[in-house]
Design a protein around this motif. Structure first.
Motif, PDB file in Angstrom:
ATOM      1  N   GLU A 186     -45.879 -12.470   5.087  1.00  0.00           N
ATOM      2  CA  GLU A 186     -45.714 -11.198   4.449  1.00  0.00           C
ATOM      3  C   GLU A 186     -47.110 -10.297   4.592  1.00  0.00           C
ATOM      4  O   GLU A 186     -46.844  -9.120   4.669  1.00  0.00           O
ATOM      5  CB  GLU A 186     -45.035 -11.106   3.280  1.00  0.00           C
ATOM      6  CG  GLU A 186     -45.936 -11.576   2.075  1.00  0.00           C
ATOM      7  CD  GLU A 186     -45.812 -13.083   1.752  1.00  0.00           C
ATOM      8  OE1 GLU A 186     -46.195 -13.486   0.687  1.00  0.00           O
ATOM      9  OE2 GLU A 186     -45.421 -13.952   2.665  1.00  0.00           O
ATOM     10  N   ARG A 191     -44.256  -5.034   7.328  1.00  0.00           N
ATOM     11  CA  ARG A 191     -43.558  -3.934   7.997  1.00  0.00           C
ATOM     12  C   ARG A 191     -42.733  -3.245   6.856  1.00  0.00           C
ATOM     13  O   ARG A 191     -41.957  -3.820   6.057  1.00  0.00           O
ATOM     14  CB  ARG A 191     -42.304  -4.480   8.767  1.00  0.00           C
ATOM     15  CG  ARG A 191     -41.665  -3.224   9.527  1.00  0.00           C
ATOM     16  CD  ARG A 191     -40.654  -3.728  10.601  1.00  0.00           C
ATOM     17  NE  ARG A 191     -41.270  -4.316  11.908  1.00  0.00           N
ATOM     18  CZ  ARG A 191     -41.935  -3.653  12.729  1.00  0.00           C
ATOM     19  NH1 ARG A 191     -41.781  -2.394  12.847  1.00  0.00           N
ATOM     20  NH2 ARG A 191     -42.645  -4.331  13.906  1.00  0.00           N
ATOM     21  N   GLY A 192     -42.909  -2.005   6.485  1.00  0.00           N
ATOM     22  CA  GLY A 192     -42.353  -1.242   5.506  1.00  0.00           C
ATOM     23  C   GLY A 192     -40.866  -1.026   5.610  1.00  0.00           C
ATOM     24  O   GLY A 192     -40.408  -0.913   6.638  1.00  0.00           O
ATOM     25  N   THR A 193     -40.253  -0.770   4.376  1.00  0.00           N
ATOM     26  CA  THR A 193     -38.941  -0.459   4.428  1.00  0.00           C
ATOM     27  C   THR A 193     -38.695   0.577   3.118  1.00  0.00           C
ATOM     28  O   THR A 193     -39.805   0.944   2.587  1.00  0.00           O
ATOM     29  CB  THR A 193     -38.002  -1.663   4.108  1.00  0.00           C
ATOM     30  OG1 THR A 193     -38.387  -2.312   2.554  1.00  0.00           O
ATOM     31  CG2 THR A 193     -38.115  -2.847   4.961  1.00  0.00           C
ATOM     32  N   GLY A 194     -37.459   1.323   3.288  1.00  0.00           N
ATOM     33  CA  GLY A 194     -37.170   2.214   2.184  1.00  0.00           C
ATOM     34  C   GLY A 194     -38.254   3.495   2.272  1.00  0.00           C
ATOM     35  O   GLY A 194     -38.456   4.034   3.501  1.00  0.00           O
ATOM     36  N   ASP A 195     -38.910   3.649   1.259  1.00  0.00           N
ATOM     37  CA  ASP A 195     -39.914   4.915   1.336  1.00  0.00           C
ATOM     38  C   ASP A 195     -40.981   4.555   2.051  1.00  0.00           C
ATOM     39  O   ASP A 195     -41.957   5.484   2.542  1.00  0.00           O
ATOM     40  CB  ASP A 195     -40.429   5.055  -0.139  1.00  0.00           C
ATOM     41  CG  ASP A 195     -39.427   5.535  -1.215  1.00  0.00           C
ATOM     42  OD1 ASP A 195     -38.464   6.234  -0.568  1.00  0.00           O
ATOM     43  OD2 ASP A 195     -39.683   5.490  -2.282  1.00  0.00           O
ATOM     44  N   GLU A 197     -40.839   3.227   5.224  1.00  0.00           N
ATOM     45  CA  GLU A 197     -40.467   2.947   6.547  1.00  0.00           C
ATOM     46  C   GLU A 197     -41.414   3.387   7.381  1.00  0.00           C
ATOM     47  O   GLU A 197     -41.823   4.562   7.263  1.00  0.00           O
ATOM     48  CB  GLU A 197     -38.958   3.493   6.726  1.00  0.00           C
ATOM     49  CG  GLU A 197     -38.427   3.008   8.082  1.00  0.00           C
ATOM     50  CD  GLU A 197     -37.037   3.669   8.187  1.00  0.00           C
ATOM     51  OE1 GLU A 197     -36.650   3.559   9.457  1.00  0.00           O
ATOM     52  OE2 GLU A 197     -36.532   4.492   7.507  1.00  0.00           O
ATOM     53  N   THR A 200     -46.731  -0.238   9.338  1.00  0.00           N
ATOM     54  CA  THR A 200     -46.923  -1.707   9.690  1.00  0.00           C
ATOM     55  C   THR A 200     -48.299  -2.113   9.608  1.00  0.00           C
ATOM     56  O   THR A 200     -49.159  -1.373   9.664  1.00  0.00           O
ATOM     57  CB  THR A 200     -46.707  -1.773  11.220  1.00  0.00           C
ATOM     58  OG1 THR A 200     -47.387  -1.018  11.986  1.00  0.00           O
ATOM     59  CG2 THR A 200     -45.007  -1.298  11.673  1.00  0.00           C
ATOM     60  N   SER A 221     -45.507   5.995   1.940  1.00  0.00           N
ATOM     61  CA  SER A 221     -46.120   5.274   3.099  1.00  0.00           C
ATOM     62  C   SER A 221     -47.573   4.752   2.783  1.00  0.00           C
ATOM     63  O   SER A 221     -47.911   3.610   2.860  1.00  0.00           O
ATOM     64  CB  SER A 221     -46.344   6.051   4.362  1.00  0.00           C
ATOM     65  OG  SER A 221     -44.947   6.458   4.839  1.00  0.00           O
TER      66      SER A 221
END
Length: 469
Positions: A186, A191-195, A197, A200, A221
């Protein structure tokens, strides 16, 4: 060496009877029962009353193993145990010497100079008998140089990678593409998700590079990026000198002249636009600051300690808001930074004084910079900016600060060469930065700053006299 009370590696070569004590010490290191002891010269072990130099034990463990029996994993594990006992600094010479002896000397010649070497394979050199284990262990040493050595150890690391490549191995290329494989998945690739997104990040611990991309300009972000960086530095042995390469949608940089407009500047300038992220910026800065380490993709006059742009962004943004919660962090940074080689903090100091005058914060920054920079430049605007009672009283309050038990290397060395206390050396630089050579002009009685005192308004003259005394 009759005055040496401990065994060195040559003893094991000359007298096979001593090898039993070396073997027992190697076994104790592997078992985790070995304990470090201080010797008359360096550090080592005491095995059943027999003292051995620590580096000699490492040299013995690596040097007497035949090539066809050499186990890279076992050698790496033993070296890591030795690093835990003694630190990388005490074992790096032995490790790099092993690489030079096994890979360089038999196969390469230097067609350059001692200062600018150019290592090329000897005519007719045949490395077909070299085991893969030699390449694996050599690359371990190179990566150790990047992770644990000083910033300039990257030269040694890249030289080792070059030797391994020229000897026919693709291991350096694989490491440069994929890293060592030791980072948690990780953190190696995020790789970001949700807020977060669209965020990378990839970290390569073999190259000491962190590549980050942000697609959406949001607090979420940048918050994810900051958390990622802090976790990477706090929870792994990622190299302390490294490069940050950033891509984001907003080309925004810190509003300070002469700061390099690099992507690491852009990253923290954008993140600092969100006050809710300031604690995360501070957390990253604390994790990153390391006096003799650097962002490796900044060179020459632009060199900067890791955490530099995070600290600058935080200090600038908070000053605009009128806050001062993170002033202690900025001061810690200014005292820790290697002022002998870095000078970017002088530009941030000048920007703060231009924007806010000689307020309490600016004066504190000035004193910290003066004690930890080679040449703090005088600016013509400063005498007029400080010519008020509030600023002069604030400066006078800093006239005799408590001297820290661990002053910066720059001020300590310079003061020692001049035969004066560190605080006096730094104070003279403060006065010169504000008033230039006028602060050093003396009257017939030897009084400093005579022309400044004479020209000062009557109501401010006592303050000038006290400050320049």
């Amino acid at each position: 060496m009759a005055d040496i009370e401990y065994l060195v590696f040559d003893d094991a070569l000359r007298d096979t009877g001593t090898r039993a004590v070396f073997d027992r010490t190697v076994q104790a290191v592997n078992d985790g029962t070995a304990r470090r002891v201080k010797l008359s010269r360096g550090q080592g072990f005491d095995t059943a009353g027999e003292k051995l130099l620590g580096s000699a034990v490492l040299e013995y463990a690596l040097g007497l193993v035949p090539a066809d029996e050499f186990d890279a994993a076992a050698a790496r594990d033993f070296s890591e145990r030795m690093r835990a006992l003694f630190g990388w600094h005490d074992i790096t010479y032995t490790l790099t010497h092993w690489v030079e002896t096994r890979l360089c000397s038999p196969y390469f010649e230097n067609r350059g100079t001692d200062w600018s070497p150019d290592w090329q394979l000897r005519a007719g050199a045949d490395a077909s008998d070299l085991p893969e284990s030699f390449f694996e262990f050599s690359c371990y040493v190179a990566i150790g140089e990047l992770k644990h050595g000083p910033s300039y150890a990257s030269v040694s690391a890249n030289r080792i990678f070059d030797w391994v490549t020229k000897l026919g191995s693709d291991l350096p290329e694989r490491l440069k593409k994929h890293g060592t494989g030791e980072l948690p998945p990780e953190l190696a690739a995020f790789r970001g998700t949700g807020d977060a997104e669209g965020v990378t990040a990839k970290a390569n611990d073999a190259l000491a590079t962190i590549r980050i991309a942000v697609k959406h300009e949001t607090a979420g972000s940048y918050g994810a990026v900051l958390d990622y960086l802090t976790t990477l530095l706090d929870t792994t042995d990622f190299p302390r000198s490294y490069a940050i390469e950033f891509r984001g949608p907003t080309k925004q940089y810190l509003p300070v002249k002469k700061l390099p407009k690099k992507s690491v500047n852009q990253l923290f300038a954008c993140a600092a636009a969100y006050p809710e992220l300031w604690p995360k910026i501070a957390a990253y800065a604390r994790a990153a600051m390391s006096e003799y380490d650097w962002y490796t993709n900044l060179d020459g006059a632009d060199c900067a300690m890791p955490g530099t742009f995070a600290v600058f962004a935080l200090g600038i943004a908070e000053a605009v808001s009128g806050g001062n919660d993170h002033v202690p962090l900025v001061l810690d940074y200014l005292r820790e930074v290697d002022g002998e080689h870095q000078s970017l903090h002088e530009h941030v100091l000048a920007a703060h004084i231009d924007a806010h005058g000689f307020d309490d914060v600016g004066l504190a920054y000035l004193v910290a910079c003066a004690g930890n920079i080679q040449e703090l430049q005088h600016r013509k605007t400063y005498p007029a900016l400080i010519a008020n009672e509030r600023s002069l009283r604030a400066l006078l309050a800093l006239r005799e600060p408590a001297e820290t038990p661990d002053p910066s290397g720059t001020s300590a060395l310079a003061a020692n060469l001049r035969g004066e206390p560190v605080a006096d050396y730094a104070w003279r630089h403060v006065l010169y930065a504000i008033w230039g050579s006028a602060a050093e002009t003396r009257d017939a009685n030897g009084g400093a700053g005579a022309t400044l005192i004479a020209a000062a308004p009557a109501e401010l003259r006592p303050l000038y006299e006290a400050i320049l005394a």
